[in-house]
Write an enzyme that holds these catalytic residues in place. Structure first.
Site, PDB file in Angstrom:
ATOM      1  CG  ASP A  65      -0.230   0.013   2.561  1.00 47.99           C
ATOM      2  OD1 ASP A  65       0.727  -0.751   2.700  1.00 47.99           O
ATOM      3  OD2 ASP A  65      -0.548   0.937   3.404  1.00 47.99           O
ATOM      4  CD  GLU A 122       4.503   0.568   7.062  1.00 50.10           C
ATOM      5  OE1 GLU A 122       5.335   0.794   7.607  1.00 50.10           O
ATOM      6  OE2 GLU A 122       3.872   1.436   6.171  1.00 50.10           O
ATOM      7  CD  GLU A 123       2.818   3.949   4.203  1.00 45.91           C
ATOM      8  OE1 GLU A 123       2.831   4.601   5.021  1.00 45.91           O
ATOM      9  OE2 GLU A 123       3.852   3.609   3.267  1.00 45.91           O
ATOM     10  CG  HIS A 162       4.616   8.818   3.226  1.00 47.11           C
ATOM     11  ND1 HIS A 162       4.220   8.801   4.761  1.00 47.11           N
ATOM     12  CD2 HIS A 162       4.994   7.573   3.033  1.00 47.11           C
ATOM     13  CE1 HIS A 162       4.454   7.582   5.058  1.00 47.11           C
ATOM     14  NE2 HIS A 162       4.991   6.907   3.938  1.00 47.11           N
TER      15      HIS A 162
END
Length: 414
Positions: A85, A180-181, A384
């Site tokens: 992800d 995970e994010e 990000h």
């Protein structure tokens, strides 16, 4: 790059697929596009020749095995993990840009209008990449090197071993997981089913990162119920939920925020706020390298809420939830796993950077589940957001590291 002729192609193919996770979802994985991508990965793993490839619908992980080609020799089983992800930033219609032979000092314009620019004056790490081929965004999306780079590096390393059966290896397990994010992906990881003796997440940043110490982490959600009335007769009646939210924020230590802390300093981070006079919500993440420090920070927030409730008729509801803990608490008893990665880096001429990470990885949770799992660099920078980039040479070095860890794991058993 000739050694890994498909590494960059894999990466470019992966990042163009939107796999952004959704923190508001209740499904596992949190977004259907992650499921679709994981199924694509599973098919690719079968195609390159891995065995025991499966998608676990309960936890959203794709796992596979490269069986040992050793005879009369037992070596520990190593796992390599990455997440599919991407973070909370635009991930639709990603258009990677390739910049060959970067000169180490020029600005890189991401979009045609020149509104978004990678400038070494603002991003000094660019100076490290003189002569490298860089992959960037077009300024409108993130890139997804976190952690499609790790996925591509692991798949490429396995494909290389399959194509070169003369290279000895024990059983190798790989796993690709979701979410995970948003901090939930590893919650349901099945350590026993995975079947490794130790593992590495390939989810770090620049060359040399070797992480085995993380934050302790918690999240705080605050609901504030105000009382609205017409402003003409508000005195003694109106309770402004926005003002209570401001009071809550101002009651916290004002310098203990991400933008004013570094190293091993913890923080409170208000990352989301919405409100009207009648109702407001606030979302925080709380971080501290010490477990008792995390508990102290949670206690501060609890006391602030209690004080405001005492003076404002219990209008604040605080919900605290622990997210993950500092993996050093587990890794301190498994430093041989770290030493193996250190030895592999030194053998490749890479200097390990073991700075404690001001964040966490899936390895934090997985280590506490009984599988020691430090984190290796994958190569991404400025992750990000729109300024994310990665060096193809660093991606190749990350792939080299996976292979070297395997080699030394075999050699040290002699």
């Amino acid at each position: 790059m000739a050694k890994y002729d498909q590494l960059v192609d894999r990466f470019l193919k992966y990042v163009k697929i939107n796999t952004r996770s959704d923190e508001h979802a209740t499904t596992i994985p949190s977004s259907p596009n992650q499921v679709q991508f994981l199924q694509v990965l599973a098919a690719e793993l079968r195609e390159i020749g891995l065995s025991e490839v499966k998608y676990n619908e309960k936890n959203g992980y794709v796992t596979a095995k490269l069986p040992s080609n050793l005879t009369n020799q037992q070596v520990p089983t190593i796992g390599f993990l990455a997440h599919v992800d991407t973070a909370d930033f635009n991930a639709e219609n990603i258009k990677p840009q390739i910049h060959e032979n970067y000169d180490g000092h020029s600005k890189i314009s991401l979009d045609k209008a020149g509104q978004f620019v990678l400038d070494p004056a603002e991003f000094p790490n660019l100076k490290r990449y003189k002569g490298h081929t860089l992959i960037t965004t077009d300024g409108s999306t993130l890139l997804g090197a976190d952690d499609k780079a790790g996925v591509a590096e692991i798949v490429t390393a396995m494909a290389y071993l399959i194509a070169h059966p003369n290279i000895k290896h024990g059983d190798l397990k790989i796993g690709f997981g979701p979410d995970e994010e948003i901090g939930t992906g590893a919650d349901h990881f099945d350590v026993a089913d995975f079947g490794a003796d130790f593992a590495y997440t390939v989810d770090g940043g620049p060359l040399g990162e070797l992480e085995f110490e993380t934050f302790n982490a918690a999240a705080a959600h605050i609901e504030i119920q105000g009382k609205n009335s017409h402003t003409s007769n508000a005195k003694g009646i109106m309770v402004n939920a926005i003002q209570l939210a401001i009071n809550f924020q101002n009651a916290l230590p004002q310098k203990e925020v991400p933008e004013q802390t570094s190293g091993k300093e913890g923080f409170y981070h208000l990352y989301q706020f919405s409100g009207t006079v009648d109702h407001a919500t606030m979302d925080y993440i709380i971080r501290d390298f010490q477990r008792d420090g995390l508990e102290a920070r949670k206690a501060v927030m609890t006391q602030v809420a209690a004080d405001l409730n005492h003076s404002h008729q219990n209008r604040i509801k605080l919900t605290l939830k622990d997210q993950y803990y500092n993996m050093i608490d587990i890794m301190k008893d498994h430093m041989d796993v770290v030493a193996l990665a250190e030895k592999a880096m030194h053998a490749l001429g890479i200097e390990p950077d073991e700075t404690p990470v001001r964040g966490g990885t899936d390895g934090s949770k997985i280590s506490f589940m009984g599988l020691p799992t430090p984190n290796l660099f994958a190569g991404g920078e400025n992750m990000h957001g729109r300024y994310e980039y990665i060096s193809t040479q660093t991606m190749a070095q990350a792939t080299d590291l996976i292979l070297k860890i395997n080699e030394l794991n075999v050699d040290q058993q002699h």
